[in-house]
Design a protein around this motif. Structure first.
Motif, PDB file in Angstrom:
ATOM      1  N   GLU A  37       0.843  -1.181   0.000  1.00 22.13           N
ATOM      2  CA  GLU A  37       0.000   0.000   0.000  1.00 22.13           C
ATOM      3  C   GLU A  37       0.886   1.241   0.000  1.00 22.13           C
ATOM      4  OE1 GLU A  37      -4.008   1.625   2.298  1.00 22.13           O
ATOM      5  OE2 GLU A  37      -2.989  -0.202   2.953  1.00 22.13           O
ATOM      6  N   LEU A  39       0.732   5.592   0.425  1.00 21.62           N
ATOM      7  CA  LEU A  39      -0.072   6.758   0.780  1.00 21.62           C
ATOM      8  C   LEU A  39      -0.304   7.614  -0.459  1.00 21.62           C
ATOM      9  CD1 LEU A  39       1.710   7.842   4.099  1.00 21.62           C
ATOM     10  CD2 LEU A  39      -0.381   6.492   3.869  1.00 21.62           C
ATOM     11  N   SER A  40      -1.470   8.210  -0.567  1.00 18.28           N
ATOM     12  CA  SER A  40      -1.790   9.020  -1.740  1.00 18.28           C
ATOM     13  C   SER A  40      -0.894  10.259  -1.789  1.00 18.28           C
ATOM     14  CB  SER A  40      -3.256   9.457  -1.718  1.00 18.28           C
ATOM     15  OG  SER A  40      -3.464  10.437  -0.709  1.00 18.28           O
ATOM     16  N   ARG A  41      -0.619  10.729  -3.007  1.00 16.87           N
ATOM     17  CA  ARG A  41       0.226  11.914  -3.179  1.00 16.87           C
ATOM     18  C   ARG A  41      -0.390  13.138  -2.522  1.00 16.87           C
ATOM     19  NH1 ARG A  41       2.707  11.943  -9.339  1.00 16.87           N
ATOM     20  NH2 ARG A  41       3.971  10.033  -9.138  1.00 16.87           N
ATOM     21  N   ASP A  42      -1.728  13.250  -2.607  1.00 15.16           N
ATOM     22  CA  ASP A  42      -2.411  14.399  -2.007  1.00 15.16           C
ATOM     23  C   ASP A  42      -2.224  14.402  -0.497  1.00 15.16           C
ATOM     24  OD1 ASP A  42      -3.239  15.228  -4.474  1.00 15.16           O
ATOM     25  OD2 ASP A  42      -5.259  14.385  -4.314  1.00 15.16           O
ATOM     26  N   LEU A  43      -2.293  13.212   0.131  1.00 12.60           N
ATOM     27  CA  LEU A  43      -2.124  13.128   1.576  1.00 12.60           C
ATOM     28  C   LEU A  43      -0.696  13.475   1.966  1.00 12.60           C
ATOM     29  CD1 LEU A  43      -3.128  12.440   4.385  1.00 12.60           C
ATOM     30  CD2 LEU A  43      -2.661  10.015   3.909  1.00 12.60           C
ATOM     31  N   ASP A 290       6.501   6.563   2.781  1.00 17.15           N
ATOM     32  CA  ASP A 290       5.097   6.600   2.381  1.00 17.15           C
ATOM     33  C   ASP A 290       4.570   5.250   1.915  1.00 17.15           C
ATOM     34  OD1 ASP A 290       6.703   6.524   0.123  1.00 17.15           O
ATOM     35  OD2 ASP A 290       5.365   7.768  -1.083  1.00 17.15           O
ATOM     36  N   ARG A 291       5.343   4.175   2.100  1.00 16.84           N
ATOM     37  CA  ARG A 291       4.945   2.861   1.588  1.00 16.84           C
ATOM     38  C   ARG A 291       4.941   1.819   2.697  1.00 16.84           C
ATOM     39  NH1 ARG A 291       8.144   2.642  -4.269  1.00 16.84           N
ATOM     40  NH2 ARG A 291       7.418   4.707  -4.958  1.00 16.84           N
ATOM     41  N   LYS A 353      -0.965   5.782   8.786  1.00 12.89           N
ATOM     42  CA  LYS A 353      -1.996   4.837   8.374  1.00 12.89           C
ATOM     43  C   LYS A 353      -2.779   4.264   9.548  1.00 12.89           C
ATOM     44  CE  LYS A 353      -4.120   2.297   5.280  1.00 12.89           C
ATOM     45  NZ  LYS A 353      -4.970   2.925   4.255  1.00 12.89           N
TER      46      LYS A 353
END
Length: 357
Positions: A37, A39-43, A290-291, A353
């Motif tokens: 998973e 994390l979204s770029r926007d987040l 972020d992963r 998360k």
């Protein structure tokens, strides 16, 4: 007789050499399930904050030049000792120096809090404050010295310490303030930027080793950049059934390596006949900036020598659930209190998360 013995030995060796080579048994993988998973770029952008084009915000230590049109008595002299002193000695800059508490002393207005404002915001603010004393005040603001921009570079730098800058920097520029990163000693996968006590989801390995400039974020004053020593890499092992002997805790890597079997053995799993938890569904949470990855490992087969061992990575969280647990949501509900206690050492992905819900 000695010659006969010699020939016998030679023939025996030749016979052995002609026999088929012994093949090592290939063990099946112990991984039962695996998912990834990101994390979204926007987040990530929201968490990191500032973007190109964002206006500079003043802070303690900055020096301001303020002029009020038509009212020289309210204007601040640009430099002590005349215009030439700026180039000769910046320490003699006059003007409005923002105090450590973020305030300034301004004629007529008195003490006002201005730290965190842009020049445009400060202009509007002072015009509003002066409106009670001056008809239609027109204020001009200029930042003549940025003394508030500072970064803390800790760990595997040739020149670590507190670093000042005359302008806001990106991460790569700030790293250069520390001389160079000692890559042979550094744990890039454990490195992080901390802002106001929270780690940002930035991947130093991708930035430095792979040249991924999406990780080259704009820093804010006060950011802490830590590149830890690779000899302190650890994994975290928890869980087990009630009444079993494993105590869990921190397990260190040796020469950069640690397997799941070694980690479980070090905290006491597999050393008793007691029920020790659902070893057949051992969870490994792996995260990096972020992963994140989630592995479900059959550690029971590992302990019995029926499956290939599983290599852990620095920062992995290993959890052996109680025997009654049947879903990931149940695992997470059991594990969250423990993650909260070690949140300070967890990678940003886990913090964002699972701990910020």
């Amino acid at each position: 007789m000695p010659k006969l013995i010699f020939l016998f030995l030679v023939s025996l060796l030749m016979a052995c050499g002609s026999s088929p080579a012994v093949k090592a048994r290939s063990l099946p993988s112990s991984v039962k399930n695996h998912r990834q998973e990101v994390l979204s770029r926007d987040l990530v952008a929201e968490i990191v904050g500032e973007r190109d084009g964002d206006a500079y915000r003043v802070g303690p230590g900055d020096t301001l030049l303020v002029a009020v049109y038509g009212h020289p008595e309210l204007s601040i002299a640009p430099y002590a000792g005349g215009m030439g002193s700026m180039a000769a000695d910046r320490s003699r800059l006059a003007g409005l120096v923002i105090d450590n508490d973020g305030t300034i002393q301004f004629p007529l207005v008195g003490t006002v809090q201005i730290a965190g404002k842009t020049s445009a915001e400060l202009k509007k603010f002072l015009e509003g404050e002066l409106d009670a004393y001056v008809k239609d005040p027109k204020v001009t603001i200029q930042v003549v010295f940025t003394g508030s921009i500072r970064y803390y570079l800790l760990g595997q730098f040739t020149q670590p310490g507190l670093k000042y800058s005359d302008r806001p920097l990106r991460l790569m520029e700030a790293l250069a303030l520390g001389g160079s990163v000692e890559l042979d000693k550094a744990s890039l996968r454990s490195a992080y930027v901390a802002r106001k006590g929270k780690r940002l989801p930035i991947n130093f390995y991708r930035l430095i080793r792979e040249g991924d400039l999406t990780q080259d974020i704009r820093l804010r004053t006060g950011d802490v950049i830590l590149v830890p020593d690779n000899t302190n890499e650890r994994a975290y092992v928890f869980g087990g059934a009630a009444g079993s002997n494993p105590k869990g805790g921190t397990v260190s890597f040796v020469n950069g390596r640690l397997t799941l079997l070694q980690a479980l053995a070090q905290v006491g799993f597999g050393t008793t006949e007691q029920v020790q938890g659902k070893l057949s569904e051992t969870y490994v949470i792996r995260s990096e900036a972020d992963r994140g990855e989630l592995f479900i490992i059959d550690a029971e087969q590992l302990l019995e020598g029926e499956a290939a061992d599983f290599e852990l990575a620095p920062g992995d969280v290993v959890y052996v659930p109680p025997t009654w647990v049947t879903s990931w949501n149940q695992v997470l509900s059991q594990l969250l209190p423990t993650l909260q206690t070690i949140s300070g050492v967890l990678a940003p992905f886990v913090q964002i998360k699972y701990l910020s819900q």
